[in-house]
Each structure stands twice: as C-alpha cells, then as structure tokens.
Design a protein around this motif. Structure first.
Motif, mmCIF file in Angstrom:
data_model
loop_
_atom_site.group_PDB
_atom_site.id
_atom_site.type_symbol
_atom_site.label_atom_id
_atom_site.label_comp_id
_atom_site.label_asym_id
_atom_site.label_seq_id
_atom_site.Cartn_x
_atom_site.Cartn_y
_atom_site.Cartn_z
ATOM 1 N N ASN A 10 36.485 3.815 -17.661
ATOM 2 C CA ASN A 10 35.178 2.700 -18.342
ATOM 3 C C ASN A 10 34.176 3.112 -18.562
ATOM 4 O OD1 ASN A 10 36.920 0.881 -18.452
ATOM 5 N ND2 ASN A 10 37.922 0.541 -16.254
ATOM 6 N N LYS A 11 33.461 4.387 -17.467
ATOM 7 C CA LYS A 11 32.193 5.042 -17.733
ATOM 8 C C LYS A 11 32.056 5.131 -18.407
ATOM 9 C CE LYS A 11 28.481 6.370 -15.909
ATOM 10 N NZ LYS A 11 28.035 6.391 -17.297
ATOM 11 N N GLY A 12 30.837 5.301 -19.673
ATOM 12 C CA GLY A 12 30.685 6.230 -20.314
ATOM 13 C C GLY A 12 30.502 7.304 -20.738
ATOM 14 N N GLY A 13 30.468 8.015 -21.921
ATOM 15 C CA GLY A 13 30.147 9.047 -22.006
ATOM 16 C C GLY A 13 30.346 10.091 -20.894
ATOM 17 N N GLY B 12 28.665 5.126 -25.291
ATOM 18 C CA GLY B 12 28.392 5.484 -23.240
ATOM 19 C C GLY B 12 28.082 6.404 -22.675
ATOM 20 N N GLY B 13 27.170 6.429 -21.812
ATOM 21 C CA GLY B 13 26.531 7.195 -20.999
ATOM 22 C C GLY B 13 25.441 8.011 -21.638
ATOM 23 N N VAL B 14 24.273 7.135 -22.278
ATOM 24 C CA VAL B 14 22.861 7.433 -22.811
ATOM 25 C C VAL B 14 21.917 7.138 -22.110
ATOM 26 C CG1 VAL B 14 24.164 7.167 -25.295
ATOM 27 C CG2 VAL B 14 23.028 5.295 -24.029
ATOM 28 N N ALA B 15 22.123 7.050 -20.476
ATOM 29 C CA ALA B 15 20.932 6.467 -20.046
ATOM 30 C C ALA B 15 20.635 4.780 -20.321
ATOM 31 C CB ALA B 15 19.476 7.550 -19.610
ATOM 32 N N LYS B 16 21.170 4.160 -20.448
ATOM 33 C CA LYS B 16 21.140 2.603 -19.728
ATOM 34 C C LYS B 16 20.425 2.262 -18.653
ATOM 35 C CE LYS B 16 24.931 1.442 -22.144
ATOM 36 N NZ LYS B 16 25.889 2.483 -22.516
ATOM 37 N N THR B 17 21.750 2.424 -17.574
ATOM 38 C CA THR B 17 21.991 2.133 -16.445
ATOM 39 C C THR B 17 20.024 2.869 -15.933
ATOM 40 O OG1 THR B 17 23.570 1.965 -16.208
ATOM 41 C CG2 THR B 17 22.529 2.285 -13.917
ATOM 42 N N THR B 18 20.278 4.012 -15.975
ATOM 43 C CA THR B 18 19.118 5.113 -15.259
ATOM 44 C C THR B 18 17.629 3.825 -15.910
ATOM 45 O OG1 THR B 18 20.933 7.085 -15.539
ATOM 46 C CG2 THR B 18 18.495 7.081 -15.458
ATOM 47 N N THR B 19 17.315 4.154 -17.458
ATOM 48 C CA THR B 19 16.676 3.581 -17.719
ATOM 49 C C THR B 19 16.142 1.615 -17.104
ATOM 50 O OG1 THR B 19 17.044 4.727 -20.034
ATOM 51 C CG2 THR B 19 15.618 2.718 -19.738
ATOM 52 N N VAL B 215 15.713 16.074 -19.843
ATOM 53 C CA VAL B 215 16.632 15.858 -18.847
ATOM 54 C C VAL B 215 16.467 15.967 -17.523
ATOM 55 C CG1 VAL B 215 17.163 18.304 -19.935
ATOM 56 C CG2 VAL B 215 19.116 16.539 -18.691
ATOM 57 N N ASP B 216 16.603 15.729 -16.634
ATOM 58 C CA ASP B 216 16.121 16.139 -15.159
ATOM 59 C C ASP B 216 16.794 15.850 -13.807
ATOM 60 O OD1 ASP B 216 12.634 16.462 -13.600
ATOM 61 O OD2 ASP B 216 14.498 16.257 -12.936
ATOM 62 N N THR B 217 17.748 17.023 -13.354
ATOM 63 C CA THR B 217 18.595 15.969 -12.534
ATOM 64 C C THR B 217 18.319 15.081 -11.071
ATOM 65 O OG1 THR B 217 19.681 17.201 -11.023
ATOM 66 C CG2 THR B 217 18.118 18.177 -10.729
HETATM 67 N N1 LIG Z 1 17.100 12.185 -18.235
HETATM 68 C C1 LIG Z 1 17.923 12.331 -17.536
HETATM 69 N N2 LIG Z 1 18.460 13.663 -17.140
HETATM 70 C C2 LIG Z 1 19.819 13.903 -16.619
HETATM 71 N N3 LIG Z 1 20.458 13.410 -16.505
HETATM 72 C C3 LIG Z 1 20.773 11.996 -16.442
HETATM 73 C C4 LIG Z 1 19.266 11.470 -17.395
HETATM 74 N N4 LIG Z 1 19.432 10.302 -17.341
HETATM 75 C C5 LIG Z 1 21.309 9.490 -17.078
HETATM 76 N N5 LIG Z 1 21.266 10.615 -16.655
HETATM 77 C C6 LIG Z 1 22.822 11.154 -16.070
HETATM 78 O O1 LIG Z 1 23.773 10.732 -16.944
HETATM 79 C C7 LIG Z 1 24.775 10.003 -16.713
HETATM 80 C C8 LIG Z 1 24.730 8.429 -17.697
HETATM 81 O O2 LIG Z 1 23.342 7.795 -17.547
HETATM 82 P P1 LIG Z 1 23.403 6.329 -16.932
HETATM 83 O O3 LIG Z 1 24.676 5.758 -16.422
HETATM 84 O O4 LIG Z 1 22.438 6.028 -17.096
HETATM 85 O O5 LIG Z 1 24.199 5.957 -18.661
HETATM 86 P P2 LIG Z 1 24.649 4.909 -19.180
HETATM 87 O O6 LIG Z 1 23.803 5.009 -20.576
HETATM 88 O O7 LIG Z 1 24.120 3.332 -18.787
HETATM 89 O O8 LIG Z 1 25.999 4.344 -18.925
HETATM 90 P P3 LIG Z 1 27.971 3.798 -19.346
HETATM 91 O O9 LIG Z 1 27.237 3.581 -21.133
HETATM 92 O O10 LIG Z 1 28.618 4.138 -18.522
HETATM 93 O O11 LIG Z 1 26.508 2.597 -19.201
HETATM 94 C C9 LIG Z 1 24.434 9.612 -15.486
HETATM 95 O O12 LIG Z 1 25.142 10.212 -14.163
HETATM 96 C C10 LIG Z 1 22.651 9.663 -15.322
HETATM 97 O O13 LIG Z 1 22.576 10.163 -13.891
#
Ligand SMILES: Nc1ncnc2c1ncn2[C@@H]1O[C@H](COP(=O)(O)OP(=O)(O)OP(=O)(O)O)[C@@H](O)[C@H]1O
Ligand SMILES: Nc1ncnc2c1ncn2[C@@H]1O[C@H](COP(=O)(O)OP(=O)(O)OP(=O)(O)O)[C@@H](O)[C@H]1O
Ligand SMILES: [Mg+2]
Ligand SMILES: [Mg+2]
Lengths: 256, 256
Positions: A10-13, B12-19, B215-217
């Motif tokens: 379920n986790k994306g990407g 999925g995994g495009v940084a929605k939650t991170t943003t 990108v930034d760890t």
């Molecule tokens: N700018 C960035 N640099 C490095 N890693 C990042 C960056 N932004 C997000 N990440 C990492 O990439 C992964 C995906 O980010 P995140 O979970 O925020 O995406 P999401 O779109 O919310 O995913 P989902 O589709 O599962 O909801 C996470 O492990 C996050 O820590």
C-alpha cells in the motif's frame, strides 16, 4: 504448474511496477513463459511496455467483470516469452462497482483456475498502492505475495498493515497465501538505509529475499524505452540483481 | 479567510506526506496557524508527528461519517501553530462505506464551512495515492490542489489522470478548484531529471511552482524524529526550499 504471484504494497513508490517489469523480463530471459497482469488504474506497467492505455479496447477490467478472460485480453510484448494483460483507467470505476457484488474477490482466481495451466509458467500481478478490491482479487488468486519495501521510516511502519491484510486474506479467501519481502532502491551510501536494512534483516530473517535491489538510474530509464532493464542495460548491476532475484524466486517456488 | 489546500497525486511515493509535514512546519514558523488533515489510511502524516495511529479513539473517520468535526478531533503537535487531525486504518473501510451515501463527497467541505474561520489560516490535507472517496472529499473541499511530481517517466504520464480528475471535480462538486504542480525529489546530477524538468517547465509554465524541492536525505530522516525539516535540520537546503515554497504559496493565495 503455474505460479501466481502478486506484487503489492500500500505504500506508494516502492518499485512494484519496476519489479514486475524487470523480474518478468529476467524470468523470460531464463526461458520461462511469463504473463504480466496490470491491476493499477494508472496502467504504469502497460505504459512501461510501450502500450498506450487509452487505445485499448480489451483490458483486465473485462476479466474482473466476468466478460472476458486473461488469455483473451493478453498480448505479446517486445520481449520473447513475456505477455501482458493490460489495464486502462476503466479500472477506477471497477473498484467501486465490484465491491457490492457477491464473491467479487474470487473473479481473478476463477479465471486463472480455468486458464489452461500449460500456457504460462509464472503470472506476475502489479497492484495499485491501495487496499481496494483490485489488490484483494490479486491476493485471493496468488500463491505468493512479493512486498517490495524501501529502507525508509514510513515503509517499515506500514509493513504491519500489509501483514494484517495477509492474515485477513488467509482467513477469508486464500489460506495458502505466502509472502516474501524484497528490499528495493537501497542506497548503500545512506546511513539510514544501512541502519533500517539491519533492522529489517533482524526482524524478518525468514521472509526476506537474500537478493537486494540497489538504487540505479537505469531502472528509472528503462520504462521510457518500453523494456525491462535486462534488455535496456543488460550488463549493469541492476540487470544482474533482477536476474539473481529471478533465480532465487525459482528456487523458492520449486519443491525440492 | 482560511485557505483549504489538498496535496494529492495518484502516483505513489512522490512526497505528498513529506510536503504536508514540512510545508506545514514552514507556514507555522512564519506565524500562520495551520491544521494538517491526514486522509491516508496508512496514517503516515500522523506517524510523522509522533502520534501512534493505533492508540487513537478520535480520527478524521468520524468527521467523514458526520459523527464529529475536524475541530473536535484535532490535536496540538510539538510544533507551535501546527495542529493535526489524525488518521488511523479505520479509514480503509470508510472508502467503501461512503461511496453509496448521498452527497458523500461534501462531508469534509461541510465541516470546513462550519468551522469558525478565524481558527486556522491554512488547512493542508494529505491524500492517499488513489482515486477514492477520501481524495474526492479533499478536492471538493479545497481551494487549491498541490500536485507533487517527480521528474520520472511514469510521473509525467500520470499527470493527465490528475488533470482529468480536476476537470471532473470542477464540473461536479467544486467549480473553483485551482491547482499547482510542485517538483519534488529533484536530483540535479541525474540527466533524466534535468531533461524531464525542462519538459515540465515547457509544458506547464503557468501552473508550476517556481520553488523546487531537491532530493535530500534529511527529508527522509525528519519523520523519524516527529519533526518537519524546518525544526529537524533548520539550516539546510531542504529547510530553505520548503520555507521558500511557503512564501510562494502565501503570495499565490493572497489576492493583490
Ligand atoms: N526531497 C526528498 N529527498 C529525499 N527523500 C525524499 C524527499 N521527499 C520525500 N522523500 C522520501 O521519499 C519517500 C516518499 O515520500 P512520501 O512518503 O512523502 O511520499 P507520498 O507521496 O506521501 O507516498 P504515498 O503515495 O505512499 O502516500 C519517503 O521515504 C520520503 O522520506
Ligand atoms: N532500484 C531503483 N533505482 C532507482 N529508481 C528506481 C528503482 N526502482 C524504482 N525506481 C523509480 O522509483 C519510482 C517508483 O517506482 P515504481 O513506479 O515502480 O513504484 P510503484 O511502487 O509501482 O509506485 P505506485 O505506488 O505509484 O504504483 C519510479 O520512478 C522508478 O523509476
Ligand atoms: Mg506502480
Ligand atoms: Mg503519503
């Protein structure tokens, strides 16, 4: 005996689609006949084999509605031994439509059971990043679930939800479902990755594939050329790692 | 006037939650009062603020069922000016339950309209990677949709599906919905990234945020410490970039 495998998380990407494409390509290269099934309304697996979803008249949506079969909708790809049952965005509506129907979870399984077994050695199903009816259909039909996982904070936390889903499916529709974890997109230079990899190895030793897929930009590029990495960049580490995964999978599937 | 913003992309995994986490943190740091709303059954935004989803008795699920309100379920976080309306996995069932109910798309909007406007300056809603009822609720309620996008092959292809979704929502439930694209996880050393960035800039000049998140760890690490990057690593490029995004967002929202 056809092995039916779902690739879901379920986790994306986390590289579900990338794994279906390049694991599928590796298995075909090793002489297996492989059917890829795209269950994601975004149709990324379909796209990554050069097929335009919007041009399709026959997709897996018809199979799930009971109007057609996987064999009827499947088509050859540019890779020998690798066929595709494609998707398009019609699948979006299906998720809601199916939910109310009696026994909707068994549609795919019923179709796979009727498929003449000698047609394919392996069926790989790419799932969307959601808990919906499409993933449930795949898990009901599958012998094995491959859960791609990144070494990131969220990824390890959401594994529990995947395990809960597996036990629900085992209780309700598919008692023989087994699962394996696959570490993807590992960046060995990143200390968090190394730390979390050690944690994953300690916590889940018996269900983790030995093979690890490291981060490699060629895996990002290969879908743009409609090829698995084994054809796009055959002598690279990424191709070697997916080939090693194919071999490890075959030995896991073959009864000794 | 409260600005209601959805952060969504089916990819999925495009940084929605991170943003949501770090843009929310930046806005709070600049003196705005911010409510984060977690609409993802994986509850990653809830987790990344140090809240354990399985311990919660009051979540957004009750708001969507009409049993409670965002104000009643929201709680303070470790960051001044940043509140959270949390999620847990109960949301999974909701997606199906809501679908049959009359006017289900308007639940969130109705609650936000009733919320006393002076409570929050900005509401940020984190959506799951799916086309379901939860994302539909967020888009119906939103003034603005932020679509995070990576410079990857699949990402650009699935933008069309997001645009289709926006025009559907504008026709059916929310004519005033506007959207903006945000490039995330850009790796300037990667030639595909640079190539696709140029393509995105050429094709969508008027809807693209100027600010780009590289990108930034440290953005991977900050959720493990239950903090936005502006608090976890305040003097880094990632913190500066999310602060710049907060400022660009404010000038976009403020009528001149
Ligand atoms: N700018 C960035 N640099 C490095 N890693 C990042 C960056 N932004 C997000 N990440 C990492 O990439 C992964 C995906 O980010 P995140 O979970 O925020 O995406 P999401 O779109 O919310 O995913 P989902 O589709 O599962 O909801 C996470 O492990 C996050 O820590
Ligand atoms: N080993 C790898 N190294 C570098 N990039 C990778 C690797 N595996 C996948 N990627 C890239 O990461 C992104 C996410 O991969 P992919 O789309 O396969 O994930 P997914 O789990 O199928 O996503 P979704 O949840 O949207 O279905 C893609 O842009 C892909 O090219
Ligand atoms: Mg995918
Ligand atoms: Mg998320």
């Amino acid at each position: 005996m056809t092995a039916v495998i779902a690739v879901a998380n379920n986790k994306g990407g986390v590289a579900k689609t990338t794994t279906c494409l390049s694991l599928g390509g590796s298995l075909a290269e090793q002489g297996r006949s492989v059917l890829l099934v795209d269950l994601d309304p975004q149709a990324h697996l379909t796209l990554s084999l050069g097929v335009k979803p919007e041009t399709l008249r026959h997709t897996v949506a018809e199979v799930l509605l009971g109007q057609s079969s996987l064999v009827a909708v499947s088509r050859e790809t540019a890779v020998d031994g690798l066929d595709l049952a494609p998707a398009n965005r019609e699948l979006v509506v299906l998720d809601k439509v199916l939910y109310g129907r009696q026994g909707y979870e068994h549609r795919l399984k019923r179709d796979l059971d009727e498929m003449r077994y000698q047609l394919y050695d392996i069926v790989l199903m790419d799932c969307p990043p959601a808990f919906g009816t499409l993933t449930l259909n795949a898990l009901t039909a599958a012998d094995l679930l491959i859960i791609p996982i990144q070494c990131e904070y969220y990824a390890v936390r959401s594994l529990q939800q995947m395990f809960d889903m597996v036990s629900l499916v085992r209780r309700k529709t598919n008692p023989r479902l087994s699962y394996r974890l696959l570490v993807t997109m590992l960046d060995v230079r990143n200390k968090i990755h190394r730390l979390l990899l050690r944690q994953i190895r300690d916590r889940f030793p018996e269900v983790l594939f030995q093979t690890i897929i490291q981060v490699d930009t060629r895996l990002r590029e290969s879908p743009a050329f409609a090829l698995p990495v084994t054809r796009y960049a055959p002598r690279t580490r990424a191709a070697r790692q997916y080939r090693a995964l194919a071999q490890e999978l075959i030995s896991y599937l073959s009864p000794v």
